[in-house]
Design a protein around this motif. Sequence first.
Motif, PDB file in Angstrom:
ATOM      1  N   ALA A  65     -11.617  13.368 -29.707  1.00  0.00           N
ATOM      2  CA  ALA A  65      -9.983  13.287 -29.269  1.00  0.00           C
ATOM      3  C   ALA A  65      -9.745  11.878 -28.784  1.00  0.00           C
ATOM      4  O   ALA A  65      -8.705  11.230 -28.707  1.00  0.00           O
ATOM      5  CB  ALA A  65      -9.378  14.449 -28.479  1.00  0.00           C
ATOM      6  N   ALA A  66     -10.729  11.300 -27.635  1.00  0.00           N
ATOM      7  CA  ALA A  66     -10.587  10.263 -27.014  1.00  0.00           C
ATOM      8  C   ALA A  66     -10.774   9.106 -27.968  1.00  0.00           C
ATOM      9  O   ALA A  66      -9.951   8.140 -27.819  1.00  0.00           O
ATOM     10  CB  ALA A  66     -11.623  10.214 -26.027  1.00  0.00           C
ATOM     11  N   LEU A  67     -11.477   9.178 -29.121  1.00  0.00           N
ATOM     12  CA  LEU A  67     -11.545   8.070 -29.733  1.00  0.00           C
ATOM     13  C   LEU A  67     -10.486   8.098 -30.803  1.00  0.00           C
ATOM     14  O   LEU A  67      -9.796   6.959 -30.932  1.00  0.00           O
ATOM     15  CB  LEU A  67     -12.837   8.153 -30.557  1.00  0.00           C
ATOM     16  CG  LEU A  67     -13.199   7.205 -31.898  1.00  0.00           C
ATOM     17  CD1 LEU A  67     -13.547   6.066 -31.193  1.00  0.00           C
ATOM     18  CD2 LEU A  67     -14.279   7.798 -32.746  1.00  0.00           C
ATOM     19  N   LEU A  68      -9.739   8.989 -31.107  1.00  0.00           N
ATOM     20  CA  LEU A  68      -8.730   9.330 -32.056  1.00  0.00           C
ATOM     21  C   LEU A  68      -7.480   8.433 -31.272  1.00  0.00           C
ATOM     22  O   LEU A  68      -6.713   7.830 -31.771  1.00  0.00           O
ATOM     23  CB  LEU A  68      -8.116  10.576 -32.410  1.00  0.00           C
ATOM     24  CG  LEU A  68      -9.260  11.022 -33.711  1.00  0.00           C
ATOM     25  CD1 LEU A  68      -8.484  12.553 -33.857  1.00  0.00           C
ATOM     26  CD2 LEU A  68      -9.057  10.189 -34.851  1.00  0.00           C
ATOM     27  N   LYS A  69      -7.534   8.856 -29.870  1.00  0.00           N
ATOM     28  CA  LYS A  69      -6.221   8.254 -28.987  1.00  0.00           C
ATOM     29  C   LYS A  69      -6.532   6.704 -28.934  1.00  0.00           C
ATOM     30  O   LYS A  69      -5.643   6.077 -28.860  1.00  0.00           O
ATOM     31  CB  LYS A  69      -6.359   8.751 -27.620  1.00  0.00           C
ATOM     32  CG  LYS A  69      -5.614   8.217 -26.354  1.00  0.00           C
ATOM     33  CD  LYS A  69      -4.070   8.565 -26.823  1.00  0.00           C
ATOM     34  CE  LYS A  69      -3.222   8.216 -25.811  1.00  0.00           C
ATOM     35  NZ  LYS A  69      -2.474   6.800 -26.122  1.00  0.00           N
ATOM     36  N   LYS A  70      -7.666   6.243 -28.770  1.00  0.00           N
ATOM     37  CA  LYS A  70      -7.973   4.900 -28.700  1.00  0.00           C
ATOM     38  C   LYS A  70      -7.737   4.122 -30.132  1.00  0.00           C
ATOM     39  O   LYS A  70      -7.184   2.915 -30.003  1.00  0.00           O
ATOM     40  CB  LYS A  70      -9.463   4.388 -28.340  1.00  0.00           C
ATOM     41  CG  LYS A  70      -9.793   4.804 -26.914  1.00  0.00           C
ATOM     42  CD  LYS A  70      -9.243   3.855 -25.890  1.00  0.00           C
ATOM     43  CE  LYS A  70      -9.918   4.343 -24.393  1.00  0.00           C
ATOM     44  NZ  LYS A  70      -9.008   3.821 -23.506  1.00  0.00           N
ATOM     45  N   MET A  71      -7.862   4.847 -31.079  1.00  0.00           N
ATOM     46  CA  MET A  71      -7.675   4.118 -32.552  1.00  0.00           C
ATOM     47  C   MET A  71      -6.010   3.933 -32.632  1.00  0.00           C
ATOM     48  O   MET A  71      -5.803   3.327 -33.135  1.00  0.00           O
ATOM     49  CB  MET A  71      -8.553   4.888 -33.591  1.00  0.00           C
ATOM     50  CG  MET A  71      -9.598   5.076 -33.586  1.00  0.00           C
ATOM     51  SD  MET A  71     -10.382   3.397 -33.731  1.00  0.00           S
ATOM     52  CE  MET A  71     -10.106   3.221 -35.645  1.00  0.00           C
ATOM     53  N   GLU A  72      -5.460   5.080 -32.129  1.00  0.00           N
ATOM     54  CA  GLU A  72      -4.013   4.977 -32.193  1.00  0.00           C
ATOM     55  C   GLU A  72      -3.308   3.988 -31.372  1.00  0.00           C
ATOM     56  O   GLU A  72      -2.667   3.121 -31.631  1.00  0.00           O
ATOM     57  CB  GLU A  72      -3.343   6.381 -31.891  1.00  0.00           C
ATOM     58  CG  GLU A  72      -3.651   7.663 -32.884  1.00  0.00           C
ATOM     59  CD  GLU A  72      -2.920   8.862 -32.433  1.00  0.00           C
ATOM     60  OE1 GLU A  72      -2.597   8.889 -31.231  1.00  0.00           O
ATOM     61  OE2 GLU A  72      -3.239   9.836 -32.905  1.00  0.00           O
ATOM     62  N   ASP A  73      -3.976   3.765 -30.210  1.00  0.00           N
ATOM     63  CA  ASP A  73      -3.504   2.696 -29.150  1.00  0.00           C
ATOM     64  C   ASP A  73      -3.977   1.275 -29.929  1.00  0.00           C
ATOM     65  O   ASP A  73      -3.000   0.391 -29.850  1.00  0.00           O
ATOM     66  CB  ASP A  73      -4.220   2.702 -28.037  1.00  0.00           C
ATOM     67  CG  ASP A  73      -4.109   3.848 -27.346  1.00  0.00           C
ATOM     68  OD1 ASP A  73      -3.001   4.588 -27.405  1.00  0.00           O
ATOM     69  OD2 ASP A  73      -4.530   4.073 -25.949  1.00  0.00           O
ATOM     70  N   LEU A  74      -5.051   1.063 -30.471  1.00  0.00           N
ATOM     71  CA  LEU A  74      -5.536  -0.001 -31.371  1.00  0.00           C
ATOM     72  C   LEU A  74      -4.426  -0.315 -32.241  1.00  0.00           C
ATOM     73  O   LEU A  74      -4.258  -1.502 -32.654  1.00  0.00           O
ATOM     74  CB  LEU A  74      -6.769   0.023 -31.581  1.00  0.00           C
ATOM     75  CG  LEU A  74      -7.458  -1.324 -32.485  1.00  0.00           C
ATOM     76  CD1 LEU A  74      -7.504  -2.454 -31.300  1.00  0.00           C
ATOM     77  CD2 LEU A  74      -8.809  -0.767 -32.834  1.00  0.00           C
ATOM     78  N   ALA A  75      -4.283   0.700 -33.236  1.00  0.00           N
ATOM     79  CA  ALA A  75      -3.251   0.468 -34.400  1.00  0.00           C
ATOM     80  C   ALA A  75      -1.802  -0.025 -33.857  1.00  0.00           C
ATOM     81  O   ALA A  75      -1.255  -0.833 -34.310  1.00  0.00           O
ATOM     82  CB  ALA A  75      -2.984   1.698 -35.180  1.00  0.00           C
ATOM     83  N   GLU A  76      -1.393   0.508 -32.911  1.00  0.00           N
ATOM     84  CA  GLU A  76      -0.221   0.113 -32.051  1.00  0.00           C
ATOM     85  C   GLU A  76      -0.221  -1.339 -31.730  1.00  0.00           C
ATOM     86  O   GLU A  76       0.647  -2.092 -32.008  1.00  0.00           O
ATOM     87  CB  GLU A  76       0.361   1.027 -30.771  1.00  0.00           C
ATOM     88  CG  GLU A  76       1.565   0.607 -30.476  1.00  0.00           C
ATOM     89  CD  GLU A  76       2.240   1.601 -29.493  1.00  0.00           C
ATOM     90  OE1 GLU A  76       2.667   1.242 -28.261  1.00  0.00           O
ATOM     91  OE2 GLU A  76       1.743   2.920 -29.366  1.00  0.00           O
ATOM     92  N   ASP A  77      -1.308  -1.832 -31.147  1.00  0.00           N
ATOM     93  CA  ASP A  77      -1.491  -2.863 -30.571  1.00  0.00           C
ATOM     94  C   ASP A  77      -1.569  -4.076 -31.612  1.00  0.00           C
ATOM     95  O   ASP A  77      -0.973  -5.252 -31.695  1.00  0.00           O
ATOM     96  CB  ASP A  77      -2.785  -3.090 -29.764  1.00  0.00           C
ATOM     97  CG  ASP A  77      -2.720  -2.408 -28.495  1.00  0.00           C
ATOM     98  OD1 ASP A  77      -1.819  -2.102 -28.048  1.00  0.00           O
ATOM     99  OD2 ASP A  77      -3.890  -2.345 -27.716  1.00  0.00           O
ATOM    100  N   ILE A  78      -2.157  -3.753 -32.700  1.00  0.00           N
ATOM    101  CA  ILE A  78      -2.346  -4.639 -33.879  1.00  0.00           C
ATOM    102  C   ILE A  78      -0.976  -4.595 -34.878  1.00  0.00           C
ATOM    103  O   ILE A  78      -0.728  -5.673 -34.870  1.00  0.00           O
ATOM    104  CB  ILE A  78      -3.305  -4.056 -35.070  1.00  0.00           C
ATOM    105  CG1 ILE A  78      -4.772  -4.232 -34.357  1.00  0.00           C
ATOM    106  CG2 ILE A  78      -3.259  -4.738 -36.329  1.00  0.00           C
ATOM    107  CD1 ILE A  78      -5.701  -3.734 -35.212  1.00  0.00           C
TER     108      ILE A  78
END
Length: 87
Positions: free
Chosen positions: A60-73
């Motif tokens: 779950a933490a990894l998915l949250k970080k991936m979502e944050d990264l996708a938004e940053d990109i």
Amino acid sequence: MKKIEFSKEAKAAIVSRIRRYFETELDQPIGALPAEFLLDFFAEEIGANYYNQGLRDAHAALLKKMEDLAEDIYLLEREEKNKVAGP
């Protein structure tokens, strides 16, 4: 699944905490060997539950970080010039 094992030092510390718990909370002293057997029992019987919950939490933490990264990109994207409008 691989058997849950602790280093000698970690196991000694956990056994000490089990013994202290029995003494303070249950007013029942327990020897080092029974405390070690109890630790082994819990590790074998319910250790997988804690391990699996840890994996789910990490996922779950990894998915949250991936979502944050996708938004940053997405925020880094720039408008393209000469973009052809759709039909």
